[in-house]
Motif scaffolding. Structure first.
Motif, PDB file in Angstrom:
ATOM      1  N   LEU A 187      41.024  24.829  43.031  1.00 43.01           N
ATOM      2  CA  LEU A 187      41.324  24.949  41.608  1.00 43.01           C
ATOM      3  C   LEU A 187      41.444  26.406  41.204  1.00 43.01           C
ATOM      4  N   ASP A 188      42.412  26.692  40.326  1.00 45.14           N
ATOM      5  CA  ASP A 188      42.521  28.015  39.724  1.00 45.14           C
ATOM      6  C   ASP A 188      43.061  27.855  38.313  1.00 45.14           C
ATOM      7  N   CYS A 189      42.433  28.543  37.373  1.00 43.57           N
ATOM      8  CA  CYS A 189      42.816  28.449  35.961  1.00 43.57           C
ATOM      9  C   CYS A 189      43.138  29.842  35.420  1.00 43.57           C
ATOM     10  N   GLU A 190      43.997  29.853  34.422  1.00 41.59           N
ATOM     11  CA  GLU A 190      44.317  31.086  33.699  1.00 41.59           C
ATOM     12  C   GLU A 190      43.922  30.905  32.249  1.00 41.59           C
ATOM     13  N   MET A 191      43.392  31.976  31.667  1.00 49.29           N
ATOM     14  CA  MET A 191      42.856  31.894  30.319  1.00 49.29           C
ATOM     15  C   MET A 191      43.495  32.926  29.403  1.00 49.29           C
ATOM     16  N   GLY A 192      43.474  32.640  28.110  1.00 48.16           N
ATOM     17  CA  GLY A 192      43.963  33.553  27.091  1.00 48.16           C
ATOM     18  C   GLY A 192      43.022  33.561  25.907  1.00 48.16           C
TER      19      GLY A 192
ATOM     20  N   CYS B 245      31.303  19.794  34.397  1.00 46.76           N
ATOM     21  CA  CYS B 245      30.142  19.999  35.263  1.00 46.76           C
ATOM     22  C   CYS B 245      30.356  19.143  36.510  1.00 46.76           C
ATOM     23  N   HIS B 246      30.616  19.800  37.617  1.00 42.16           N
ATOM     24  CA  HIS B 246      30.938  19.106  38.862  1.00 42.16           C
ATOM     25  C   HIS B 246      29.828  19.379  39.872  1.00 42.16           C
ATOM     26  N   PRO B 247      29.298  18.356  40.514  1.00 34.59           N
ATOM     27  CA  PRO B 247      28.153  18.572  41.403  1.00 34.59           C
ATOM     28  C   PRO B 247      28.500  19.118  42.777  1.00 34.59           C
ATOM     29  N   THR B 248      29.757  19.010  43.208  1.00 37.93           N
ATOM     30  CA  THR B 248      30.132  19.396  44.568  1.00 37.93           C
ATOM     31  C   THR B 248      31.154  20.528  44.488  1.00 37.93           C
ATOM     32  N   ILE B 249      30.665  21.760  44.585  1.00 38.03           N
ATOM     33  CA  ILE B 249      31.565  22.899  44.445  1.00 38.03           C
ATOM     34  C   ILE B 249      31.365  23.844  45.631  1.00 38.03           C
ATOM     35  N   ILE B 250      32.454  24.517  45.975  1.00 33.55           N
ATOM     36  CA  ILE B 250      32.462  25.559  47.008  1.00 33.55           C
ATOM     37  C   ILE B 250      33.082  26.790  46.375  1.00 33.55           C
ATOM     38  N   ASP B 251      32.317  27.860  46.343  1.00 31.54           N
ATOM     39  CA  ASP B 251      32.763  29.091  45.683  1.00 31.54           C
ATOM     40  C   ASP B 251      32.900  30.181  46.739  1.00 31.54           C
ATOM     41  N   THR B 252      34.093  30.769  46.811  1.00 31.60           N
ATOM     42  CA  THR B 252      34.293  31.849  47.779  1.00 31.60           C
ATOM     43  C   THR B 252      33.450  33.075  47.449  1.00 31.60           C
ATOM     44  N   ILE B 253      32.958  33.163  46.221  1.00 28.92           N
ATOM     45  CA  ILE B 253      32.026  34.237  45.883  1.00 28.92           C
ATOM     46  C   ILE B 253      30.762  34.109  46.730  1.00 28.92           C
ATOM     47  N   MET B 254      30.341  32.868  46.984  1.00 25.60           N
ATOM     48  CA  MET B 254      29.153  32.634  47.802  1.00 25.60           C
ATOM     49  C   MET B 254      29.471  32.726  49.292  1.00 25.60           C
TER      50      MET B 254
ATOM     51  N   ILE C 294      37.009  23.505  45.102  1.00 28.52           N
ATOM     52  CA  ILE C 294      37.011  24.854  45.679  1.00 28.52           C
ATOM     53  C   ILE C 294      37.598  25.829  44.670  1.00 28.52           C
ATOM     54  N   GLY C 295      36.991  27.006  44.571  1.00 31.34           N
ATOM     55  CA  GLY C 295      37.525  28.027  43.676  1.00 31.34           C
ATOM     56  C   GLY C 295      36.901  29.380  43.950  1.00 31.34           C
ATOM     57  N   HIS C 296      37.523  30.397  43.395  1.00 25.05           N
ATOM     58  CA  HIS C 296      36.987  31.762  43.464  1.00 25.05           C
ATOM     59  C   HIS C 296      36.387  32.094  42.105  1.00 25.05           C
ATOM     60  N   ALA C 297      35.064  32.321  42.067  1.00 26.95           N
ATOM     61  CA  ALA C 297      34.335  32.445  40.799  1.00 26.95           C
ATOM     62  C   ALA C 297      34.627  31.201  39.965  1.00 26.95           C
ATOM     63  N   ILE C 298      34.355  30.078  40.564  1.00 34.05           N
ATOM     64  CA  ILE C 298      34.754  28.800  39.962  1.00 34.05           C
ATOM     65  C   ILE C 298      33.970  28.500  38.701  1.00 34.05           C
TER      66      ILE C 298
ATOM     67  N   SER D   7      48.751  31.455  39.438  1.00 33.37           N
ATOM     68  CA  SER D   7      47.589  30.617  39.750  1.00 33.37           C
ATOM     69  C   SER D   7      47.842  29.712  40.945  1.00 33.37           C
ATOM     70  N   LEU D   8      49.092  29.315  41.193  1.00 32.95           N
ATOM     71  CA  LEU D   8      49.389  28.496  42.368  1.00 32.95           C
ATOM     72  C   LEU D   8      49.164  29.307  43.644  1.00 32.95           C
ATOM     73  N   GLU D   9      49.586  30.546  43.648  1.00 27.79           N
ATOM     74  CA  GLU D   9      49.366  31.434  44.789  1.00 27.79           C
ATOM     75  C   GLU D   9      47.874  31.687  44.995  1.00 27.79           C
ATOM     76  N   ASP D  10      47.148  31.883  43.899  1.00 25.94           N
ATOM     77  CA  ASP D  10      45.710  32.139  44.007  1.00 25.94           C
ATOM     78  C   ASP D  10      44.965  30.923  44.522  1.00 25.94           C
ATOM     79  N   ALA D  11      45.343  29.731  44.067  1.00 26.74           N
ATOM     80  CA  ALA D  11      44.659  28.515  44.511  1.00 26.74           C
ATOM     81  C   ALA D  11      44.849  28.298  46.008  1.00 26.74           C
ATOM     82  N   ARG D  12      46.056  28.527  46.501  1.00 21.39           N
ATOM     83  CA  ARG D  12      46.296  28.360  47.935  1.00 21.39           C
ATOM     84  C   ARG D  12      45.549  29.421  48.749  1.00 21.39           C
ATOM     85  N   ALA D  13      45.490  30.637  48.260  1.00 24.29           N
ATOM     86  CA  ALA D  13      44.741  31.673  48.957  1.00 24.29           C
ATOM     87  C   ALA D  13      43.254  31.325  49.007  1.00 24.29           C
TER      88      ALA D  13
END
Length: 640
Positions: free
Chosen positions: A435-440, A557-566, A543-547, A602-608
């Motif tokens: 997952l990857d999101c963009e904010m404004g 609130c999702h119980p099963t997450i994988i964060d590349t920060i960790m 899965i996310g980066h700083a998810i 965000s599509l490029e970031d999610a795949r990375a």
């Protein structure tokens, strides 16, 4: 008569007489050359002159110069004899060659007497070999068929109204160029090979970069040129390689190199092919080994493991109303008031425009040799912290971070159960989702404006939609989000088969190139959240980066997450985090987020992000296999 140490003994005969061998003897010598007809025949007789000692006279006569009535009567010098001998040897080797015969130094006819030393022959070559060399030197020098880069002199460019004069500008330019050379050499010494190809600058490029920056300061900051360029030189002295890489990427020189290089990923070699030795199903079986086990321990770092209650949300909403919507700007830290429905003057915010630095401050790395304090600086303009912002925006913006305030805008939910998850384009249920999101920024805070999800480990696109926020847009944050007003205006309503729907485009009359395909849009953040939940269940690894940022704007609130920060922790621990761009470059050899002011994809970031997890899956499987784990009928079995 004036006496000096050189003429006191001119009236005294030399005690050595004829035996005196001094060239400039301080005693008197009465020397006269003997007239000899053989003087003009051989060089040895001309150089070995015989002198007679006569009675001293007062004053002592000066030496006479030999004069000749005709130039050809002058005896050949030693250089003429050597030149003639070389030409004869060359003639003997090359056969009969009339080009080198009768080569004699020509004396001008106007010369009435010889000069001492003899007149030199012309230094210009007259031989065919020399002529060929001169001709070839006029052509551009090439290496392997490519024209070499034209050298540029390190010399300040001429501009009207020079603010400091050439001498001072040259001094500042040398210091500026010297710091750039130092940073370029430090980048060259790095072990990461991927940095060196696109970001390493040649000698000429470094000079051009220094000249461009010095000229810009001289033209635009003429009144305070000396102070500004000294600050800029000081910023370069404090700069480290990571900040230098970001600075080079922001220059027009690097953007020109991007356009000329054939590879789509500028500055990097071919992306690394990830080989885990596992099937896609087996890779997904390793993911439970990488999930965050205790999210409650991370709530102080922004994770929200449980939704706030309705009472907490109502209390936060009442506090905002009591404060009359006064907030602190997330960019310039100024106090301002928000008008969610515009005020009488039609304004959305108060306190004028926002002047800020778009990039976060950077702390210089310290070494054991450093003793004094080091100031933090902004890599966007290399100015130290405390300087006025380098960017001006129309509105001040804010970002709420407390769970209760976020829930007051839109409530959080747990991931609902899903007995029949949606399938991808190939008819498969996603084993995990990146997952990857963009904010404004809006009048309600920091809201979701784009949501992208891809399957793991295939990287197939599941969702890529724009999101219409709840509040009025203050700033789409296009520099980072990649979402512009044009993309929002061109968006089409989302349907399950949205790729087949033609999208109306705003034609750019100045550009004949086809516009990019329009993205679909959903009507609210809650609709985007429902769309995401249709592909996952509570047990689906997300899965996310700083998810935590992505889940907070989605209010999930999702119980099963994988964060590349960790998975890729910073050595200094949380809240310090590595950027996704740096991790992708280092571990995938893949350049992302290279769009500059166009923002991220965000599509490029999610795949990375998904591929970074695959790297850790491969490493984890090696450790498990060494410990005795194995796959039996597609299931991961621990050792007995």
């Amino acid at each position: 008569m004036v006496f000096s140490t050189t003429n006191l003994f001119k009236g005294i005969p030399c005690p050595e007489g004829e035996r005196c061998k001094l060239t400039n003897c301080i005693f008197a010598h009465n020397l006269r050359p003997k007239a000899s007809a053989e003087l003009t025949r051989t060089t040895s007789e001309a150089t070995q002159q015989q002198y007679e000692l006569e009675a001293p006279a007062d004053p002592a006569p000066k030496r006479r110069r030999l004069t000749y009535e005709k130039p050809e009567d002058k005896p050949p010098s030693q250089a003429d004899l050597i030149r003639t001998q070389l030409l004869q040897e060359r003639k003997a080797l090359n056969g009969s060659d009339t080009t080198f015969t009768n080569v004699k130094p020509v004396t001008p006819t106007s010369l009435k007497r010889s000069v001492s030393p003899p007149a030199k022959a012309s230094s210009k070559a007259t031989s065919p070999v020399a002529n060929a060399t001169n001709i070839s030197s006029d052509k551009p020098k090439t290496t392997h068929g490519y024209v070499r880069e034209e050298k540029v002199a390190l010399n300040p460019r001429l501009i009207p109204n020079d603010p400091a004069g050439h001498a001072k500008r040259m001094l500042y330019l040398k210091h500026l160029h010297g710091e750039m050379v130092r940073l370029n050499e430090e980048l060259r010494d790095r072990k990461q090979v991927q940095y060196k190809n696109g970001l390493m600058l040649s000698e000429t490029e470094l000079i051009r970069l220094a000249l461009d920056e010095e000229e810009k300061l001289a033209r635009e900051q003429g009144n305070v040129y000396a102070n500004v360029i000294k600050l800029r030189i000081g910023a370069y002295k404090k700069m480290r390689v990571d900040a230098w890489i970001m600075h080079v990427m922001s220059t027009s020189l690097f953007k020109q190199k991007q356009q000329t290089l054939a590879k789509p990923k500028v500055g990097l070699d071919a992306p690394i092919v990830i080989e885990t030795g596992l099937t896609p199903d087996e890779e997904a079986s390793i993911l439970p080994q990488l999930t965050i086990k205790n999210q409650k321990a991370l709530d102080k770092f922004g994770y929200i493991p449980t939704p706030p209650t309705s009472d907490q949300a109502a209390e936060a909403a009442a506090a905002v109303e009591a404060s009359k919507n006064y907030e602190e700007c997330d960019r310039c830290m100024a106090r301002f008031q928000v008008f969610p429905q515009r005020n009488e003057e039609g304004l959305l915010t108060s306190n004028g425009k926002c002047r800020h630095h778009p990039m976060r401050k950077v702390y210089p790395q310290r070494s054991k040799a450093d003793t004094g304090p080091k100031e933090a600086f902004y890599p966007c303009c290399n100015e130290p912290v405390g300087r006025a912002g380098c960017t001006v925006e129309e509105h001040h913006v804010f970002k709420a971070s407390s769970p209760a305030r976020l829930a007051a805008v839109m409530p959080f939910i747990f991931t609902p159960e899903n007995e029949s998850p949606a399938k991808d384009a190939h008819g498969n249920v996603a084993k995990a989702v990146a997952l990857d999101c963009e904010m404004g920024y809006t009048t309600l805070g920091f809201e979701l404006i784009r949501l992208t999800a891809v399957s793991f480990p295939e990287g197939e696109k599941l969702i890529d939609v724009l999101v219409r926020p709840l509040g009025i847009v203050l700033d789409l944050n296009s520099r980072f989000s990649g979402v512009s007003l044009e993309s929002m205006a061109n968006a089409v309503p989302y349907t399950h088969h949205h790729d087949a729907i033609p999208a109306p485009q705003l034609k750019n009359t100045l550009d004949d190139s086809p516009p990019p395909p329009a993205l679909p849009i959903v009507n609210s953040p809650s609709a985007a959240r429902d769309l995401l939940c249709s592909f996952i269940t509570p047990t689906t690894p997300l899965i996310g980066h700083a998810i935590d940022n992505d889940l907070n704007v989605v209010r999930l609130c999702h119980p099963t997450i994988i964060d590349t920060i960790m998975l890729y922790p910073h050595p200094r621990g949380l809240p310090m985090r590595y950027a996704l761009r740096m991790l992708s470059s280092k571990y995938l050899n893949r350049g992302i987020q290279l769009g500059g002011d166009k923002g991220h994809d965000s599509l490029e970031d999610a795949r990375a992000t998904g591929d970074l997890v695959r790297v850790k899956v491969g490493e984890k499987w090696k450790m498990l296999k060494m410990a005795g784990w194995k796959f039996v009928e597609g299931e991961l079995v621990p050792p007995l």
